[in-house]
Design an enzyme around this catalytic site. Structure first.
Site, PDB file in Angstrom:
ATOM      1  N   HIS A 113       4.218 -18.180  12.198  1.00  0.00           N
ATOM      2  CA  HIS A 113       5.004 -19.291  12.344  1.00  0.00           C
ATOM      3  C   HIS A 113       5.079 -19.741  13.840  1.00  0.00           C
ATOM      4  O   HIS A 113       5.122 -20.918  14.270  1.00  0.00           O
ATOM      5  CB  HIS A 113       6.510 -19.460  11.809  1.00  0.00           C
ATOM      6  N   ASP A 143       4.546 -12.819   7.393  1.00  0.00           N
ATOM      7  CA  ASP A 143       4.859 -13.745   8.543  1.00  0.00           C
ATOM      8  C   ASP A 143       4.313 -12.821   9.840  1.00  0.00           C
ATOM      9  O   ASP A 143       4.646 -12.973  10.987  1.00  0.00           O
ATOM     10  CB  ASP A 143       6.309 -14.149   8.881  1.00  0.00           C
ATOM     11  N   SER A 217      10.906 -15.092  18.416  1.00  0.00           N
ATOM     12  CA  SER A 217      10.167 -14.712  17.082  1.00  0.00           C
ATOM     13  C   SER A 217       8.619 -14.103  17.500  1.00  0.00           C
ATOM     14  O   SER A 217       8.067 -14.604  18.369  1.00  0.00           O
ATOM     15  CB  SER A 217       9.832 -15.939  16.511  1.00  0.00           C
TER      16      SER A 217
END
Length: 483
Positions: A113, A143, A217
């Site tokens: 992402h 992910d 992230s």
């Protein structure tokens, strides 16, 4: 008096000697040496994309589009007006994120992402130098993304630890690029293991209270030995900022995925070919299982490894390749991590007996690439029929099957209505569901179901387990027989 003061001075001097090493240790800064060693292996990531400009000042796009965080972004940062835009493309920042170096020649791990929809990816090293990165391969289901940069010399790399050895309460050190500020270090502990937050099919997150914010992230979560035990991926937040609940993909899963991305350019997961569901205490009792454990097979895909090996609807998988299955969600991860084409033993409970079946696993990605969606039945079909256990039922004949868009050979009993607060309603059955089995016995007509219901009541069963189809999915449901 002099002797007393001399003795007091000696005592104070001894106390000072005892305190000085402690003070010196505090000054050294606990995690400082560890952080200094790890920082060079962590990178900041900035991505750009071509987007349409907006006629207002709101020119943002959702950096988490297509991920579990998509709705959260607009909730916390305001949704733009989709009508206020024009067609003039412009390059603009899409996301800020983090990553870490796993090879001296420039392989980098981050989250999908972070780089999703990016047309340009810039990796900034800890020393401030920047490199344009290319996407080597990605795995949206976990992910995890693998990037590559052209490194002028050997880069500092991380070492992976064993996430299965992580204990609740162990030290956790997060390093990343929160809000684009550059490498920042936060510390906490492991708060929980094996967290299933419904973000993907293979959830087994490590939970930590080390502060993680937007931009972290893709960054690493380290243990006290400086080994990567997870990739920081998600946070739970009612405000958009850290509240001490962050989630990291465990390192053992990351290593498995990345090794496949490097070797094949994609993942190659094992595939069994069954749909499964949780074994509740009610279902365990209704099927005569010794305990509420394992994964109940609710459907078997035609021509799949499971069908070829002889797995049946109603089997309860209790062991896969020697590993006990306590909870349903453990089975998909074990199957996915098994090698394609490998023969594995699958132990199931069938009619109260344990049966061991040898299955040669297929490849999930190959199946998904050729899997066409089947038509959905109309869940609002109406009709009059018998009412049993709070369900209005109608035999699914060829004409009705055609009306619902099903094949003419489709069988079962259609639920055309559900009484409020009846046994079926409390069990979650809905109008449009199709009854396929009662226990392990196939149901073709309303009369079949009525006969099996009478038999269950005659043996004073407290519940009846039925298998239903809803859309493309099949599942078992326990119906109480007290009414």
């Amino acid at each position: 008096m002099t002797k007393r003061w001399t003795g007091l001075i000696v005592v104070l001097w001894v106390c000072l000697l005892a305190v000085r090493p402690m003070a010196g240790h505090a000054h050294d800064g606990g995690h400082a040496e560890l952080a200094a060693r790890l920082l060079p292996s962590v990178v900041s990531i900035v991505t750009e994309t071509e987007v349409s400009t907006r006629s207002t000042s709101d020119r943002r796009v959702n950096p988490f589009e297509g991920t579990p965080l998509e709705d959260y972004y607009w909730r916390f940062f305001g949704s733009p007006n989709p009508d206020q835009q024009d067609s003039n493309p412009r390059s603009m920042p899409l996301a800020q994120g983090s990553g870490f170096i796993i090879s001296g020649d420039g392989d980098i791990i981050t989250n999908v992402h972070v780089i999703n929809r990016a047309t340009r990816i810039i990796v900034r090293l800890d020393d401030g130098t920047e490199h344009e990165a290319t996407v080597v391969a990605t795995d949206p289901k976990t992910d995890i993304a693998l990037l590559g940069i052209d490194a002028p010399e050997d880069l500092p790399t991380v070492t992976f630890g064993d996430s299965d050895d992580v204990r609740i309460g162990d030290l956790a050190l997060a390093i990343g690029n929160p809000f684009g500020f550059g490498n920042s270090v936060t510390a906490g502990i492991i708060s929980a293991r094996q967290r299933d937050i419904r973000a993907g099919p293979y959830d087994q997150f490590l939970q930590t209270d080390a502060p993680i914010n937007r931009g972290n992230s893709g960054g690493p979560l380290f243990n006290s030995d400086g080994e990567v035990i997870g990739v920081n991926t998600l946070i739970y937040t009612p405000s958009g900022g850290s509240v001490g609940i962050g989630f990291a993909v465990p390192s053992n899963l990351v290593v498995h995925v990345v090794s496949q991305l490097r070797e094949f350019g994609r993942t190659r997961r094992g595939w069994l070919g069954v749909r499964i569901q949780e074994v509740t205490p009610e279902i365990a009792e209704g099927l005569g299982l010794p305990a509420a454990r394992g994964a109940l097979v609710s459907s078997v895909t035609p021509d799949s490894p499971a069908e070829k090996a002889g797995l049946l609807v109603g089997d309860t998988v209790v062991r896969f390749d020697g590993v006990e299955i306590g909870e349903m969600r453990e089975l998909p991860r074990l199957v996915a991590e098994a090698a394609v084409g490998r023969d594995v033993e699958v132990a199931v409970i069938r009619d109260g007996e344990e049966v061991v079946i040898n299955v040669r696993l297929g490849e999930l990605e190959a199946y998904e690439a050729g899997d066409d969606e089947a038509p959905h039945p109309d869940g609002e079909a109406q009709g009059e029929g018998d009412v049993l256990l709070g369900m209005e039922l109608r035999t699914l004949d060829a004409d009705l099957a055609r009306e619902l868009g099903l094949g003419e050979d489709a069988g079962g009993v259609l639920v055309t209505g559900v009484e409020p607060d009846g046994p079926a309603s409390r069990a979650g059955i809905e109008a449009g569901d199709i009854l396929l089995n009662a226990g392990r016995v196939e149901v073709r007509t309303v009369g079949d179901f009525a006969r099996l219901l009478d038999e269950a009541r005659a043996r004073e069963a407290r519940s009846m387990v039925v298998r239903i189809r809803r859309g493309e999915d099949a599942m078992y449901v326990a119906l109480a027989l007290g009414e």
